[in-house]
Design a protein around this motif. Structure first.
Motif, PDB file in Angstrom:
ATOM      1  N   PHE A  54      18.722  24.219  66.921  1.00  0.00           N
ATOM      2  CA  PHE A  54      17.903  22.722  67.225  1.00  0.00           C
ATOM      3  C   PHE A  54      18.804  21.811  67.449  1.00  0.00           C
ATOM      4  O   PHE A  54      18.350  21.044  68.612  1.00  0.00           O
ATOM      5  CB  PHE A  54      16.885  22.581  65.901  1.00  0.00           C
ATOM      6  CG  PHE A  54      15.934  21.424  66.319  1.00  0.00           C
ATOM      7  CD1 PHE A  54      14.634  21.539  66.897  1.00  0.00           C
ATOM      8  CD2 PHE A  54      16.412  19.935  65.928  1.00  0.00           C
ATOM      9  CE1 PHE A  54      14.120  20.625  67.236  1.00  0.00           C
ATOM     10  CE2 PHE A  54      15.230  19.077  66.064  1.00  0.00           C
ATOM     11  CZ  PHE A  54      14.091  19.238  66.907  1.00  0.00           C
TER      12      PHE A  54
ATOM     13  N   ALA B 150      12.771  10.770  63.290  1.00  0.00           N
ATOM     14  CA  ALA B 150      12.961  11.336  61.983  1.00  0.00           C
ATOM     15  C   ALA B 150      13.991  10.377  61.109  1.00  0.00           C
ATOM     16  O   ALA B 150      13.712  10.149  59.938  1.00  0.00           O
ATOM     17  CB  ALA B 150      13.159  12.624  62.157  1.00  0.00           C
TER      18      ALA B 150
ATOM     19  N   HIS C 255      18.828  19.635  70.935  1.00  0.00           N
ATOM     20  CA  HIS C 255      18.439  18.162  71.277  1.00  0.00           C
ATOM     21  C   HIS C 255      19.634  17.131  71.279  1.00  0.00           C
ATOM     22  O   HIS C 255      19.393  16.028  70.956  1.00  0.00           O
ATOM     23  CB  HIS C 255      17.343  18.097  70.211  1.00  0.00           C
ATOM     24  CG  HIS C 255      16.209  19.014  70.447  1.00  0.00           C
ATOM     25  ND1 HIS C 255      15.142  18.802  71.490  1.00  0.00           N
ATOM     26  CD2 HIS C 255      15.741  20.200  69.992  1.00  0.00           C
ATOM     27  CE1 HIS C 255      14.305  19.643  71.370  1.00  0.00           C
ATOM     28  NE2 HIS C 255      14.566  20.340  70.398  1.00  0.00           N
ATOM     29  N   ASP C 256      20.721  17.599  71.424  1.00  0.00           N
ATOM     30  CA  ASP C 256      21.908  16.856  71.547  1.00  0.00           C
ATOM     31  C   ASP C 256      22.615  17.099  72.778  1.00  0.00           C
ATOM     32  O   ASP C 256      23.563  17.661  72.895  1.00  0.00           O
ATOM     33  CB  ASP C 256      22.945  17.238  70.456  1.00  0.00           C
ATOM     34  CG  ASP C 256      24.230  16.271  70.207  1.00  0.00           C
ATOM     35  OD1 ASP C 256      24.154  15.318  70.860  1.00  0.00           O
ATOM     36  OD2 ASP C 256      25.205  17.043  69.743  1.00  0.00           O
TER      37      ASP C 256
ATOM     38  N   ALA D   4      19.339  13.563  62.730  1.00  0.00           N
ATOM     39  CA  ALA D   4      18.252  13.451  63.299  1.00  0.00           C
ATOM     40  C   ALA D   4      18.238  12.125  64.209  1.00  0.00           C
ATOM     41  O   ALA D   4      17.870  12.060  65.245  1.00  0.00           O
ATOM     42  CB  ALA D   4      17.125  13.365  62.487  1.00  0.00           C
ATOM     43  N   ARG D   5      18.795  10.931  63.593  1.00  0.00           N
ATOM     44  CA  ARG D   5      18.626   9.660  64.430  1.00  0.00           C
ATOM     45  C   ARG D   5      19.693   9.775  65.667  1.00  0.00           C
ATOM     46  O   ARG D   5      19.437   8.888  66.352  1.00  0.00           O
ATOM     47  CB  ARG D   5      18.938   8.538  63.277  1.00  0.00           C
ATOM     48  CG  ARG D   5      20.421   8.484  63.167  1.00  0.00           C
ATOM     49  CD  ARG D   5      20.547   7.269  62.228  1.00  0.00           C
ATOM     50  NE  ARG D   5      22.014   6.969  62.081  1.00  0.00           N
ATOM     51  CZ  ARG D   5      22.723   6.357  61.028  1.00  0.00           C
ATOM     52  NH1 ARG D   5      22.083   5.847  60.313  1.00  0.00           N
ATOM     53  NH2 ARG D   5      24.069   6.472  61.019  1.00  0.00           N
TER      54      ARG D   5
ATOM     55  N   TRP E 158      13.082  13.066  68.438  1.00  0.00           N
ATOM     56  CA  TRP E 158      13.545  13.590  67.261  1.00  0.00           C
ATOM     57  C   TRP E 158      14.235  12.376  66.475  1.00  0.00           C
ATOM     58  O   TRP E 158      14.426  12.496  65.314  1.00  0.00           O
ATOM     59  CB  TRP E 158      14.180  14.767  67.700  1.00  0.00           C
ATOM     60  CG  TRP E 158      13.508  15.806  68.313  1.00  0.00           C
ATOM     61  CD1 TRP E 158      13.786  16.220  69.526  1.00  0.00           C
ATOM     62  CD2 TRP E 158      12.468  16.479  67.837  1.00  0.00           C
ATOM     63  NE1 TRP E 158      12.961  17.200  70.021  1.00  0.00           N
ATOM     64  CE2 TRP E 158      12.086  17.381  68.828  1.00  0.00           C
ATOM     65  CE3 TRP E 158      11.737  16.727  66.371  1.00  0.00           C
ATOM     66  CZ2 TRP E 158      10.826  17.978  68.738  1.00  0.00           C
ATOM     67  CZ3 TRP E 158      10.636  17.320  66.381  1.00  0.00           C
ATOM     68  CH2 TRP E 158      10.153  18.260  67.536  1.00  0.00           C
ATOM     69  N   SER E 159      14.918  11.428  67.142  1.00  0.00           N
ATOM     70  CA  SER E 159      15.474  10.508  66.736  1.00  0.00           C
ATOM     71  C   SER E 159      14.582   9.603  65.638  1.00  0.00           C
ATOM     72  O   SER E 159      15.338   8.962  64.913  1.00  0.00           O
ATOM     73  CB  SER E 159      16.164   9.539  67.532  1.00  0.00           C
ATOM     74  OG  SER E 159      15.269   9.128  68.562  1.00  0.00           O
TER      75      SER E 159
ATOM     76  N   LEU F  93      19.761  12.381  67.738  1.00  0.00           N
ATOM     77  CA  LEU F  93      19.351  13.278  68.721  1.00  0.00           C
ATOM     78  C   LEU F  93      18.391  12.611  69.625  1.00  0.00           C
ATOM     79  O   LEU F  93      18.083  11.368  69.336  1.00  0.00           O
ATOM     80  CB  LEU F  93      18.519  14.327  67.938  1.00  0.00           C
ATOM     81  CG  LEU F  93      19.112  15.239  66.887  1.00  0.00           C
ATOM     82  CD1 LEU F  93      18.024  16.040  66.111  1.00  0.00           C
ATOM     83  CD2 LEU F  93      20.416  16.087  67.297  1.00  0.00           C
TER      84      LEU F  93
ATOM     85  N   SER G 244      18.328  25.407  62.449  1.00  0.00           N
ATOM     86  CA  SER G 244      18.712  23.963  62.480  1.00  0.00           C
ATOM     87  C   SER G 244      19.756  23.678  63.419  1.00  0.00           C
ATOM     88  O   SER G 244      19.760  22.750  64.111  1.00  0.00           O
ATOM     89  CB  SER G 244      18.868  23.634  61.037  1.00  0.00           C
ATOM     90  OG  SER G 244      17.833  23.830  60.282  1.00  0.00           O
TER      91      SER G 244
END
Length: 145
Positions: free
Chosen positions: A27, A93, A31-32, A83-84, A90-91, A86, A24
């Protein structure tokens, strides 16, 4: 504030021996692209100090903790807040925050309680690669970052 750990960026505290948790974190790193988040294993002195600073002393290793300034979030709330922030898609989510938290946390707890059996665990906390090392929070022997 008792530690010298800067909290200008959100810090994710995670179970450093959990394969799912490590995946995680990888991930999030992938994605950041802006490098919004910093990280520390829950087993570290830095995490212990941060949790004491924000007044969260009833934690275990079944959740990751998002520390933002003087606030902290756990379980599904932490996951969706991450998530928001990223990159897209993905944001999106983060929209799952409309689902009642008790329901979200029940799902989170179910996954958390079976994560070692399903995903396994490492003998020791992950060691960050040189490329991402600066995003990990550490403390030296004096207690400073």
């Amino acid at each position: 504030m008792t530690t010298a750990i800067p909290r200008d960026k959100p810090i994710l505290l995670f179970d450093g021996v959990c394969n799912l948790c490590n995946g995680s974190i990888q991930f999030v790193i992938d994605h950041d692209p802006e490098g919004t988040f910093r990280f520390a294993p829950l087993q570290s002195e830095a995490a212990e100090a941060l949790l004491a600073d924000v007044g969260f002393d009833d934690y275990d290793f079944d959740t990751f903790v998002l520390v933002e300034g003087d606030d902290h979030y756990t379980k599904s709330e932490a996951a969706l807040r991450v998530a928001r922030r990223l990159e897209f898609p993905w944001s999106l989510a983060g929209a799952f925050r409309v689902v009642p938290r008790p329901l979200r946390d029940a799902v989170y707890d179910t996954v958390g309680s079976h994560r070692y059996a399903v995903f396994g665990k490492k003998a020791q906390c992950m060691i960050p690669t040189p490329e991402i090392r600066e995003r990990f929070v550490e403390m030296d022997a004096t207690g400073a970052e």
